[in-house]
Design a protein around this motif. Structure first.
Motif, PDB file in Angstrom:
ATOM      1  N   HIS A  45      -3.578 -33.686  33.268  1.00  0.00           N
ATOM      2  CA  HIS A  45      -3.882 -34.704  34.263  1.00  0.00           C
ATOM      3  C   HIS A  45      -2.942 -34.472  35.432  1.00  0.00           C
ATOM      4  O   HIS A  45      -1.719 -34.600  35.289  1.00  0.00           O
ATOM      5  CB  HIS A  45      -3.639 -36.111  33.698  1.00  0.00           C
ATOM      6  CG  HIS A  45      -4.730 -36.627  32.804  1.00  0.00           C
ATOM      7  ND1 HIS A  45      -5.063 -36.026  31.620  1.00  0.00           N
ATOM      8  CD2 HIS A  45      -5.567 -37.712  32.926  1.00  0.00           C
ATOM      9  CE1 HIS A  45      -6.056 -36.715  31.054  1.00  0.00           C
ATOM     10  NE2 HIS A  45      -6.372 -37.741  31.823  1.00  0.00           N
ATOM     11  N   GLU A  87      -2.062 -42.435  35.602  1.00  0.00           N
ATOM     12  CA  GLU A  87      -3.249 -42.162  36.432  1.00  0.00           C
ATOM     13  C   GLU A  87      -4.063 -43.417  36.734  1.00  0.00           C
ATOM     14  O   GLU A  87      -5.000 -43.377  37.522  1.00  0.00           O
ATOM     15  CB  GLU A  87      -4.100 -41.074  35.775  1.00  0.00           C
ATOM     16  CG  GLU A  87      -4.860 -41.494  34.533  1.00  0.00           C
ATOM     17  CD  GLU A  87      -3.993 -41.731  33.308  1.00  0.00           C
ATOM     18  OE1 GLU A  87      -2.798 -41.388  33.332  1.00  0.00           O
ATOM     19  OE2 GLU A  87      -4.513 -42.279  32.307  1.00  0.00           O
ATOM     20  N   HIS A 109     -10.236 -37.808  38.728  1.00  0.00           N
ATOM     21  CA  HIS A 109     -10.060 -38.981  37.868  1.00  0.00           C
ATOM     22  C   HIS A 109     -10.718 -40.194  38.527  1.00  0.00           C
ATOM     23  O   HIS A 109     -11.445 -40.063  39.514  1.00  0.00           O
ATOM     24  CB  HIS A 109      -8.563 -39.190  37.567  1.00  0.00           C
ATOM     25  CG  HIS A 109      -8.325 -39.894  36.270  1.00  0.00           C
ATOM     26  ND1 HIS A 109      -8.175 -41.250  36.199  1.00  0.00           N
ATOM     27  CD2 HIS A 109      -8.252 -39.437  35.000  1.00  0.00           C
ATOM     28  CE1 HIS A 109      -8.024 -41.598  34.923  1.00  0.00           C
ATOM     29  NE2 HIS A 109      -8.045 -40.516  34.173  1.00  0.00           N
ATOM     30  N   GLU A 138      -9.392 -40.456  20.816  1.00  0.00           N
ATOM     31  CA  GLU A 138      -8.405 -40.400  21.905  1.00  0.00           C
ATOM     32  C   GLU A 138      -7.135 -41.167  21.555  1.00  0.00           C
ATOM     33  O   GLU A 138      -7.205 -42.282  21.044  1.00  0.00           O
ATOM     34  CB  GLU A 138      -9.058 -41.016  23.135  1.00  0.00           C
ATOM     35  CG  GLU A 138      -8.165 -41.118  24.337  1.00  0.00           C
ATOM     36  CD  GLU A 138      -8.896 -41.864  25.452  1.00  0.00           C
ATOM     37  OE1 GLU A 138      -9.775 -41.279  26.082  1.00  0.00           O
ATOM     38  OE2 GLU A 138      -8.600 -43.055  25.644  1.00  0.00           O
TER      39      GLU A 138
HETATM   40  C1  GLC Z   1      -8.312 -42.758  28.698  1.00  0.00           C
HETATM   41  C2  GLC Z   1      -7.531 -43.096  29.935  1.00  0.00           C
HETATM   42  C3  GLC Z   1      -7.780 -42.077  31.002  1.00  0.00           C
HETATM   43  C4  GLC Z   1      -7.563 -40.675  30.490  1.00  0.00           C
HETATM   44  C5  GLC Z   1      -8.396 -40.466  29.261  1.00  0.00           C
HETATM   45  C6  GLC Z   1      -8.221 -39.122  28.598  1.00  0.00           C
HETATM   46  O1  GLC Z   1      -9.688 -42.955  28.893  1.00  0.00           O
HETATM   47  O2  GLC Z   1      -7.863 -44.375  30.383  1.00  0.00           O
HETATM   48  O3  GLC Z   1      -6.975 -42.321  32.082  1.00  0.00           O
HETATM   49  O4  GLC Z   1      -7.934 -39.784  31.468  1.00  0.00           O
HETATM   50  O5  GLC Z   1      -8.084 -41.425  28.320  1.00  0.00           O
HETATM   51  O6  GLC Z   1      -9.029 -39.037  27.484  1.00  0.00           O
END
Ligand code: GLC
Length: 427
Positions: free
Chosen positions: A52, A63, A111, A253
């Motif tokens: 990122h 972010e 993003h 995630e």
């Molecule tokens: C989540 C976060 C986002 C990031 C992503 C990566 O959705 O909110 O900012 O880019 O995870 O999987």
């Protein structure tokens, strides 16, 4: 290996694990799905690098800073005048990814803040790196460098964009929302036609007004049409599920633990080894033991791992993260034989203690906690074991009967992160 075709509902009901798949309710479109043959390289690759990097790296508070801190879009846009990374070196970064044992990569190309990291005519208001202080196309530099280094090249893209009031009120501000959708189609077309072969397309943020799921917003984005276009340009691109279409693989995630049974589908866990997904000067880095534990918990359950790092505004990965990547590389060099190109099983993992991977007639037992393993032993195995060794070649005594398998690894051979025992089987 052929993966099973399970519907979202079937999978959801068999999921008694802590694997939190993101988009099981995604729209089905079997004609878009890649074949087993086209998925194979991704299944074999196991480990990827995620990064990122963008205007939010200058803010240094994650972010989501623009949204969380309610920074007005025109004020946020001024960051572009300061974005001029002089130490971004994608060749060096690709080299580092290789040293870390990674076989593919995913760059955040745009993003939720809307800033495109490439020369993007489709960008609303030309909010892109070519019109920032840098005047460079970072997607071009990245795709060239990583491809040349032999890594699979992936692009992360967020359909949603906070700059559009219509994102928050897609019905009331339908015209404005339509502009955002137009931008999405134009930019996905740019990304899939201007940079050669794209191996992975990784969407994030298809949902609307930050509510519901990506699939709930499928009426708006029309993900089957969107990905139909992608397939025309990139027939073999592996696509994640977060555009509202169910995708070629599922995502988990974050750093929560992974437990439970092997998932008989394609899935990937992504997590950041730093505090946020993007650069934070107060950076804390995850301990190596935790990273490896999470990675192994995925590999023995059939999942890939996408590890995120956070370059600073100048384009450099913080040294603490570089050091971790090198340590991960040392681990992968030592144990890669038992990871790359394997499938999970045949025996189900035992949470926090052990699990298995397999390549042909070789099974690899991964023991995370030798002490606990000594007390449980292994369940019966259909196949007869002919030979049992460690990866250094040393023979390990074993006993196999109907009750199970007993494997005694001498204490001096125990490894703190993963003791791998290689079992040659007779089919
Ligand atoms: C989540 C976060 C986002 C990031 C992503 C990566 O959705 O909110 O900012 O880019 O995870 O999987």
């Amino acid at each position: 290996m052929v993966k099973k075709e399970l519907s979202g509902a079937e999978l959801a009901s068999m999921l008694k694990s802590s694997i939190q798949l993101k988009s099981l309710d995604g729209v089905e479109a079997p004609e878009l799905k890649l074949s087993d043959e086209d998925m194979q390289w991704w299944r074999d690759a196991k480990l990827g690098l995620f990064f990122h990097w963008g205007l939010y790296s200058i803010v240094g508070r994650g972010e989501w800073a623009m949204f969380n801190e309610k920074i007005p879009a025109d004020e946020y846009a001024k960051l572009a005048e300061r974005f001029n990374p002089l130490h971004w070196n994608p060749e060096r970064m690709a080299q580092l990814a290789r040293e870390a044992g990674m076989r593919y990569s995913v760059m955040v190309t745009r993003h939720h803040d809307g800033f495109a990291m490439w020369d993007s005519p489709g960008s609303y208001g030309r909010f892109d790196s070519m019109h920032a202080a840098a005047k460079r196309d970072f997607v071009k530099e990245y795709t060239d460098a990583f491809r040349n280094a032999g890594l699979g090249v992936g692009l992360y893209y967020s359909p949603m964009d906070w700059r559009f009031p219509g994102y928050f009120k897609p019905l009331e501000l339908a015209d404005n929302a339509e502009l955002m959708k137009k931008q999405c189609y134009a930019q996905i077309e740019e990304l899939t036609t201007r940079y050669g072969q794209i191996d992975i397309l990784w969407y994030d943020g298809g949902w609307l007004a930050h509510s519901g799921t990506d699939a709930d917003a499928a009426w708006f984005w029309d993900p089957v049409k969107l990905n139909g276009m992608v397939r025309r340009h990139q027939p073999a691109c592996v696509i994640n599920p977060r555009s509202g279409w169910i995708g070629d693989f599922q995502c988990d995630e974050g750093t929560h633990a992974i437990t439970g049974n092997i998932l008989p589908i394609d899935w990937e866990k992504c997590f950041s080894i730093g505090t946020h997904w993007s650069y934070d000067p107060q950076e804390l880095v995850m301990p190596l033991e935790e990273i490896i534990k999470l990675m192994m918990d995925c590999f023995v359950r059939g999942g890939n791992v996408l590890l995120n790092v956070a370059p600073n505004p100048d384009g450099e990965i913080p040294s603490s993260q570089v050091e971790r990547l090198k340590q991960i590389g040392a681990f992968m060099r030592k144990n890669g034989e038992a990871i790359y190109g394997t499938t999970a099983g045949p025996l189900e993992p035992v949470d926090h203690i052990c699990g298995m991977t397999r390549r042909g007639n070789v099974l690899y037992l991964h023991v995370q906690d030798m002490q606990a393993f000594e007390n449980i032993g292994l369940l019966p195995l259909e196949q007869r074991i002919a030979r049992c060794r460690l990866l250094d070649g040393s023979e390990i005594p074993f006993e196999q009967n109907e009750q199970g398998i007993e494997i005694r690894v001498p204490k001096e051979k125990w490894e703190p992160l993963d003791t791998v025992v290689r079992l040659d089987i007779l089919e």
